[in-house]
Scaffold this motif. Structure first.
Motif, mmCIF file in Angstrom:
data_model
loop_
_atom_site.group_PDB
_atom_site.id
_atom_site.type_symbol
_atom_site.label_atom_id
_atom_site.label_comp_id
_atom_site.label_asym_id
_atom_site.label_seq_id
_atom_site.Cartn_x
_atom_site.Cartn_y
_atom_site.Cartn_z
ATOM 1 N N ARG B 75 114.507 57.970 65.607
ATOM 2 C CA ARG B 75 112.557 58.505 65.292
ATOM 3 C C ARG B 75 113.064 59.471 66.875
ATOM 4 O O ARG B 75 113.771 58.659 67.636
ATOM 5 C CB ARG B 75 111.930 58.254 65.020
ATOM 6 N N LEU B 76 111.794 59.573 66.939
ATOM 7 C CA LEU B 76 112.111 60.592 68.712
ATOM 8 C C LEU B 76 110.606 60.284 69.427
ATOM 9 O O LEU B 76 109.789 59.531 68.568
ATOM 10 C CB LEU B 76 111.263 61.236 68.577
ATOM 11 N N VAL B 77 110.858 60.060 70.566
ATOM 12 C CA VAL B 77 109.636 59.692 71.534
ATOM 13 C C VAL B 77 109.278 60.474 72.628
ATOM 14 O O VAL B 77 110.530 61.110 72.560
ATOM 15 C CB VAL B 77 110.188 57.648 72.434
ATOM 16 N N PRO B 78 108.147 59.795 73.168
ATOM 17 C CA PRO B 78 108.081 61.007 74.273
ATOM 18 C C PRO B 78 108.887 60.561 75.200
ATOM 19 O O PRO B 78 108.785 59.692 75.743
ATOM 20 C CB PRO B 78 107.253 61.286 74.584
ATOM 21 N N ASN B 79 109.478 61.182 76.092
ATOM 22 C CA ASN B 79 109.954 61.499 77.564
ATOM 23 C C ASN B 79 109.392 62.006 78.367
ATOM 24 O O ASN B 79 108.247 61.704 79.275
ATOM 25 C CB ASN B 79 111.840 61.645 77.415
ATOM 26 N N LEU B 80 109.474 63.330 78.806
ATOM 27 C CA LEU B 80 108.513 63.912 79.726
ATOM 28 C C LEU B 80 107.413 64.333 79.330
ATOM 29 O O LEU B 80 106.276 64.762 80.221
ATOM 30 C CB LEU B 80 109.567 65.097 80.590
ATOM 31 N N ALA B 81 107.399 64.882 78.246
ATOM 32 C CA ALA B 81 105.726 64.721 77.477
ATOM 33 C C ALA B 81 105.041 63.437 77.245
ATOM 34 O O ALA B 81 105.617 62.437 77.257
ATOM 35 C CB ALA B 81 106.465 65.029 76.122
ATOM 36 N N GLU B 82 103.687 63.202 77.559
ATOM 37 C CA GLU B 82 102.936 61.939 77.558
ATOM 38 C C GLU B 82 103.046 61.222 76.309
ATOM 39 O O GLU B 82 102.654 60.120 76.245
ATOM 40 C CB GLU B 82 101.659 62.714 78.094
ATOM 41 N N SER B 83 103.490 62.536 75.622
ATOM 42 C CA SER B 83 102.693 62.025 73.865
ATOM 43 C C SER B 83 103.434 62.754 72.843
ATOM 44 O O SER B 83 104.107 64.095 73.288
ATOM 45 C CB SER B 83 101.380 61.658 73.489
ATOM 46 N N LEU B 84 103.634 62.495 71.807
ATOM 47 C CA LEU B 84 104.523 63.580 70.716
ATOM 48 C C LEU B 84 103.336 64.988 70.416
ATOM 49 O O LEU B 84 102.629 64.333 71.066
ATOM 50 C CB LEU B 84 104.561 62.981 69.319
#
Lengths: 355, 595
Positions: B75-84
């Motif tokens: 599953r994906l999690v945010p990296n440089l994004a604050e959230s999905l």
């Protein structure tokens, strides 16, 4: 002599052109264009076509007749249709042909893949690697020193040892010493270079720890690859030089020298070795161009960042600009090395005159 | 005398080189990781198409999202994004909020050499770089055909006479404010989120591209956990911790057994753990293995030739390896290998009439039934699992309860062969034995040769004569691109854990030189493919994946062979390692214990 050298240097042009043509045919005519590989695994046909255009793979391979003589197409078609297809109209007149001919651009015939390559190489612009997008001139400049660090000592040591042992064999010809060396060299020749490398690396580097297993941090790192390279090539060289020395040993001048009371040492080093120089020189100078291409297996196993590895990687990945550059440089060095051989002949044998 | 001098010189020569050991070791308090790095092409994210290069690029550059390291299924999690992202109800607009205070690493390309803050515009610029035809990116497929206006922009960039106009906007990429990025699509494209974990969509500073120009590939400037300290091409690469790396933390959630394996011991701790990474570009496995045993590198795969020395019959480490404290990891890979049939071939292809199509289908099925997958598995020392279709285990659409209908069965193969018009392997009309040709890459490779011989034997068992054409890999690709094969071996490594990624291999419009090297055409399959392309991850879509797999398995444009099982060995002092199908950015989670 100068005229001879200049004349010989000019032979670089047809030879390198011929070699380039051969490699070009292998890779571009038989091998096709590499656009699809550049486009990556998820590429669409449109993307591949766009890359083909961008890299000039859509141009004709050898001669661009279309670009050069396109203006002639209209009168030619008109003439054809009126003459053979009974299309109503006038045949093009002299002025039509003249006008069309004047619009032609004959030099555009060279606007093709091959001649673009030749033009770039003539300017020593080798372009960039298709695989890594690195400048090929930089890649070669970075790889040539590590390659020479391995191949040059191998070459020099192997040559010196092989000639010394060949003289020894000639001196002790048909004795147990000579026969022992012959047997050893035949056995040595029969073993694959890969075996020497794997055994050498395992015992001397991995098990005993006398040498590093891998790396290129200093002279100690090339010592084992050089030693292995010398041992792997010594058998063949010894056999070759022994034959040359033995040929000379049976010459009249040798018998005369012995009859005059020259010592064995004097005969071997002053007479035999000097007279054997022509075939030795031929063998040596012809081998020099291959030094720059590196020793592939040794570089691969011992981590020498040389040109051998680079070239083989280029073959396996279809990186044709790298291959074209390596072949081009190789052929230039080869012609120059041959010229040097000829010049050395005059030094080795004053009877030889270059014309 | 001269001999003594020569010996003394030789010893001095060697001693001079001994001063610089390969692994100089760590400074006090420093954590250093030594590794093998493969063949690395450079550091431009838009050109990092191969695994070895992508692994290094992902140490330096980052994207909006990343995989949750320990969690499965992926599953994906945010990296440089604050959230999905916020996704609009119609699935056409994705809005990302970018974290504040993320800085590019310090580099001379910035004024004063200090890295500046990452903004939404940096992502738009980076996406444009991927689409710029002049960059010949292998990743333009990530946005092409999906994002509004991107194809027109890419088309305009094809003009070689003029520099690409980066000021020209792409309607599908918007930055309403400094920290908001909006991606607008032509049609729903749920795979977008997976592709945003890939290097093609990572943030690249425009200053670096313009400062280093053609040499940008050698001067990476990212936001990632590491920065490049030195690189000697074809030899050695050194990364050091990026001092301005943002506040990223080790995950706190994993699979149930992760805690007992110690994988959650560092939960919540700041990343990365390792201070320096040193990579050697080792080409020969033989050397790689010796370096691993001497502790010069910390991880190694297991080649076929070494398998029996390292792994016992229970597929565990041999006592000698276990005594050394070496850790073994094994994990199925998300890939599939198969023998493809060229749909345009007059013998094994799709056929021109319904009767011919039926006979050819039976011939292909007969061939598939003659492939002894178990024997192939033994050939690979059990490092593969038989494939039962295109979809790999662990992703939606894979049905473990559905057996492969063309599993090895010689009686069935002979029966199908007879129904195809070749009883006993001979053409019923001419009485001549059926002769086929299989193209394989890996010319000169002993393993490929042995495998080719096995395929010949498999088909001989049902009376078919098969010849093998071995080519070097580039030549093999060329033949596939030009549709010059009759049968061929091939494989696919998944780009993201979504069956669509592998099903595209049989989508009609993707025929060679596209990825559909079988040149398979089935309008019904194509219609379903076009449908699933725009569907969100729902049970209905998974059902359609299964239906598409069934459809093409029945048509049999290829005989499925296997999925790989990856066996890896790790030194005992490496911690926090968990096998991953998309491990590109995982180095920041690893740790080297005192040893």
């Amino acid at each position: 002599m100068t005229a001879y050298i200049i004349r010989r240097l000019f032979t670089v042009i047809p030879i390198t052109l011929g070699v380039l043509l051969l490699v070009f045919v292998i890779y571009r005519v038989i091998g096709g264009d590499p656009a699809a590989r550049l486009a990556g695994k998820n590429a669409t046909p449109q993307k591949i076509e766009q890359i083909r255009k961008q890299f000039g793979y859509d141009k004709p391979r050898f001669f661009n007749w279309g670009a050069a003589f396109a203006p002639l197409a209209t009168p030619a078609r008109q003439w054809w249709e009126v003459t053979f297809k009974d299309v109503i109209g006038d045949k093009p007149g002299w002025n039509d042909w003249k006008e069309a001919t004047l619009k032609c651009q004959p030099l555009a015939v060279f606007d093709s893949q091959f001649w673009h390559l030749v033009r770039r190489f003539a300017q020593l612009d080798f372009g960039r690697s298709l695989q890594s997008n690195q400048r090929i001139s930089t890649m070669i400049a970075e790889g040539v020193v590590p390659s020479l660090c391995v191949t040059t000592p191998i070459f020099v040591i192997e040559l010196s040892v092989a000639i010394a042992l060949a003289l020894l064999c000639a001196y002790y010809r048909n004795t147990w010493i000579d026969r022992t060396f012959v047997v050893i060299s035949i056995v040595a020749m029969s073993i694959s270079g890969l075996v020497y490398i794997m055994l050498g690396q395992y015992f001397f580097a991995f098990s005993l720890g006398w040498f590093p297993v891998w790396g290129f941090e200093g002279p100690a790192y090339v010592a084992l690859p050089v030693a292995i390279g010398v041992v792997a090539g010594l058998g063949g060289s010894l056999r070759f030089y022994r034959t040359i020395m033995l040929d000379e040993m049976y010459q009249d001048y040798v018998r005369t020298a012995f009859a005059k009371g020259c010592s064995q040492r004097e005969v071997l080093f002053k007479h035999v070795l000097k007279n054997a120089l022509i075939p030795i020189l031929t063998n040596v100078v012809v081998a020099i161009p291959f030094l720059y291409t590196g020793a592939l297996l040794l570089e691969s196993f011992f981590g020498i960042p040389g040109l051998g590895r680079m070239t083989v990687d280029a073959i396996y990945t279809g990186d044709e600009p790298v291959l074209f550059a390596m072949v081009f440089i190789g052929s230039v060095i080869f012609v120059i090395a041959n010229l040097i051989t000829d010049l050395c002949y005059t030094w080795a044998d004053p009877r030889i005159r270059l014309q | 005398m001269s001999l003594t001098l020569a010996l003394a010189l030789a010893l001095a020569f060697l001693a001079a080189g001994c001063g610089q050991p390969l692994n100089p070791g760590a400074k006090p308090g420093e954590m250093v990781y030594y590794s093998e790095g493969g063949d690395i092409k450079g550091f431009d994210p838009v050109k990092a198409s191969d695994v070895d290069t992508a692994l290094q690029v992902c140490k330096i550059y980052e994207g909006l999202l990343e995989y949750d390291y320990l969690y499965r299924p992926y599953r994906l999690v945010p990296n440089l994004a604050e959230s999905l992202p916020e996704v609009s109800a119609d699935g056409l607009t994705y809005t990302f909020r970018i974290k504040k205070g993320i800085y590019f690493q310090d580099d001379p390309c910035f004024p004063g050499g200090k890295g500046r803050e990452v903004t939404a515009e940096d992502f738009i610029y980076s996406f444009k770089r991927t689409m710029d035809a002049k960059n010949v990116s292998t990743g333009s497929w990530v946005f092409a055909g999906h994002v509004l206006g991107v194809d027109e922009w890419a088309k305009a960039s094809e003009d070689l006479a003029r520099p690409t106009d980066y000021a020209r906007p792409i309607p599908g990429f918007e930055a309403p404010d400094r920290y908001t990025l909006r991606i607008r699509l032509k049609a729903p494209y749920p795979q977008l989120l997976w592709t945003l974990t890939m290097q093609y969509s990572f943030a690249t500073p425009r200053e670096a591209v313009e400062y280093y120009k053609g040499d940008f590939i050698n001067h990476p400037v990212g936001t990632g956990p590491y920065r490049l300290k030195s690189w000697r091409r074809n030899y050695r690469m050194e990364f050091e911790r990026n001092p301005t790396y943002h506040d990223a933390r080790y995950p706190s959630v994993g699979e149930p057994r992760d805690r007992e394996k110690g994988l959650l011991d560092d939960a919540g701790k700041r990343l990365p753990f390792i201070d320096r990474i040193i990579l050697y570009e080792v080409r020969e496995y033989y050397t790689w293995w010796q370096m691993f045993l001497r502790g010069q590198i910390y991880s190694v795969g297991i080649s076929k030739d070494y398998f029996n020395k390292v792994i016992n019959q229970d597929l565990e480490l041999t006592p000698e390896m276990a005594r050394r404290g070496i850790k073994l990891y094994k994990e199925p890979q998300m890939d599939v290998f198969y023998i493809g049939f060229n749909w345009e071939d007059p013998v094994v292809g799709g056929g021109k009439t319904p009767d011919e199509a039926e006979r050819h289908r039976k011939l292909r099925q007969a061939i598939a039934c003659a492939i002894h997958q178990k024997q192939l598995s033994e050939f690979y020392n059990g490092r593969v699992i038989p494939a039962s279709g295109p979809i790999t285990p662990g992703i939606a659409g894979y049905n473990p309860n559905k057996p492969y209908p063309w599993r090895f069965d010689l009686d069935k193969a002979r029966r199908l062969l007879a129904e195809a018009g070749y009883p006993g392997g001979k053409d019923a009309r001419t009485g001549q034995r059926l002769r086929l040709a299989l193209d394989m890459g890996g010319a000169g490779d002993a393993e490929a040769r042995q495998m080719g011989q096995m395929f010949v034997e498999f088909l001989r068992a049902i009376g078919i004569d098969m010849s093998i054409n071995f080519s070097l890999q580039p030549e093999h690709w060329r033949k596939l691109e030009r549709k010059e094969t009759q049968m061929f071996t091939s494989g696919w490594v998944m780009d993201y854990p979504d069956a669509q990624n592998v099903l595209q291999l049989w989508y009609g419009p993707n025929e060679s030189p596209g990825v559909n090297h079988c040149n398979y055409r089935n309008p019904e399959f194509d219609k379903l493919y076009e449908r699933i392309l725009t569907m969100q991850d729902t049970p209905e879509r998974a059902q359609l994946y299964e239906q598409m797999a069934d459809m093409m398995i029945a048509d049999c444009p290829c005989a499925f062979l296997h999925h790989r099982l990856i066996y890896a060995l790790m030194q005992k002092f490496v911690a926090n390692f968990k096998p991953h199908d998309f491990p590109y950015a995982n180095m920041k989670f690893y740790k080297v214990l005192k040893h």
